[in-house]
Design an enzyme around this catalytic site. Structure first.
Site, PDB file in Angstrom:
ATOM      1  N   LYS A  36       0.920  -1.048   0.110  1.00  0.00           N
ATOM      2  CA  LYS A  36       0.020  -0.093   0.238  1.00  0.00           C
ATOM      3  C   LYS A  36       0.900   1.309  -0.049  1.00  0.00           C
ATOM      4  CE  LYS A  36      -3.570   2.471   2.630  1.00  0.00           C
ATOM      5  NZ  LYS A  36      -4.424   2.291   3.866  1.00  0.00           N
ATOM      6  N   LYS A  60      -2.525  -1.579  -3.793  1.00  0.00           N
ATOM      7  CA  LYS A  60      -3.262  -0.267  -3.781  1.00  0.00           C
ATOM      8  C   LYS A  60      -2.351   0.938  -3.801  1.00  0.00           C
ATOM      9  CE  LYS A  60      -6.170   1.862  -0.174  1.00  0.00           C
ATOM     10  NZ  LYS A  60      -6.356   2.031   1.001  1.00  0.00           N
TER      11      LYS A  60
END
Ligand code: PBG
Length: 331
Positions: A199, A253
């Site tokens: 992320k 992400k």
């Protein structure tokens, strides 16, 4: 063999042949719809920076869940906005907290729908950081190890409320191991963990922070989320580490600006279920352009999500999940 004997266009003239030779397909059953739930009464509030997305109340959430189930979505992921925030985000691990009540409401309304919960502190803390904050030699920062215990308690409480999958998103070192140990001790050995493994600290989360009211009150998240300019090998180390700690599924992400990362994770870890989070900023950009009449929303969304599949993600978290399911039905 080269032109004129080879003509690559031969496969493109007939729509039937184009359909026959497609490789990438979108399937509603692999789309996850993120839903925001606000504690308290009143009407759902539309999120200004995410047209078409709402902060639902508990009562309206049930209806969204039924729709998601009827459309055959792969599941929902829930984000809570508690009535009260505090230094440690205590609503997050309260069995009567907003997420715990939301999970029970979704399960009651749509028993077949897979329920994933985001496990993090930022929606619940008064300072908006993803863990407990302490003073370090460089100023204030998130205390990694003190946060692990809170994450484990939160995950166990979510599982007790009925969550099917636990998705830690805080990028703390050791979070998957701590959550796995907590779940196992609580007898939840069969609850899987979907780790937000790679992320990045991204400006594409801007609209989400309006939606979840979780913008950090000081500093930013760059001491825990990844640097987009770092060697992509760091993302592979994050994934490797999370798998070693017991992650069952992993996520990259944001999605569209990180297709290379999705592809590398897919190549390096065959057989590991891989999710891509098509985040709030990716949603808002296309919505804004479509509202101006500058882009064809449906066409651009289907093309973008297909790119995530082509890069190697089988699971897609997207605010368009319901729309895509409808579009696929009427294709
Ligand atoms: C953290 C979390 C965030 C998102 C999902 N989980 C925000 C952040 O890290 O600041 C962002 C999702 C999106 O932008 O759509 N709990």
């Amino acid at each position: 063999m080269s032109f004129p004997r080879t003509r690559l266009r031969r496969l493109r003239y007939l729509p039937q042949l184009r359909a026959l030779t497609r490789q990438v397909r979108l399937d509603a059953g692999q789309l996850i719809l993120p839903l925001f739930v606000r504690d308290g009464a009143g009407a759902p509030r539309e999120i200004a920076s995410m047209p078409g997305q709402y902060q639902w109340t508990l009562a309206d959430l049930a209806c969204e869940a039924e729709t998601a189930q009827r459309l055959g979505l792969g599941g929902v992921i829930l984000f809570g906005i508690p009535a009260r925030k505090d230094e440690t985000g205590s609503d997050a691990h309260d069995d009567g907290g907003i997420i715990q009540r939301s999970v029970r409401a979704v399960k009651a309304a749509a028993p077949e729908l897979l329920v994933i919960t985001d496990v993090c502190c930022c929606e619940y803390t008064s300072h908006g950081h993803c863990g407990v904050v302490h003073q370090t030699t460089h100023g204030h920062d998130v205390d990694n190890d003190a946060t692990l215990e809170l994450l484990a308690r939160q995950a166990v409480s979510h599982a007790r409320a009925g969550a099917d999958v636990i998705a830690p998103s805080g990028m703390m070192d050791g979070m998957v191991a701590a959550i796995r140990a907590g779940l196992d001790q609580a007898g939840r050995t069969e609850t899987p963990i979907l780790s937000y493994a790679a992320k990045y600290a991204s400006a594409f989360y801007g609209p989400f922070r309006d939606a979840a009211e979780s913008a950090p009150q000081f500093g930013d998240r760059r001491t825990y989320q990844m640097d987009y300019a770092a060697d992509p090998g760091q993302a592979l180390r994050e994934v490797e580490q999370d798998l070693a700690e017991g992650a069952d599924l992993v996520m990259v992400k944001p999605a569209l600006a990180y297709l290379d990362i999705i592809h590398r994770v897919r190549t390096q870890f065959p057989g590991v279920p891989l999710a891509a989070y098509n985040v709030s900023g990716e949603y808002s950009m296309i919505k804004a352009a479509a509202a101006q009449g500058w882009l064809d929303e449906r066409a651009v969304v289907l093309e973008s999500l297909s790119a995530l599949r082509r890069a190697g993600a089988e699971i897609i978290l997207t605010y368009w999940a319901k729309d895509v399911a409808e579009w696929l039905r009427h294709q």
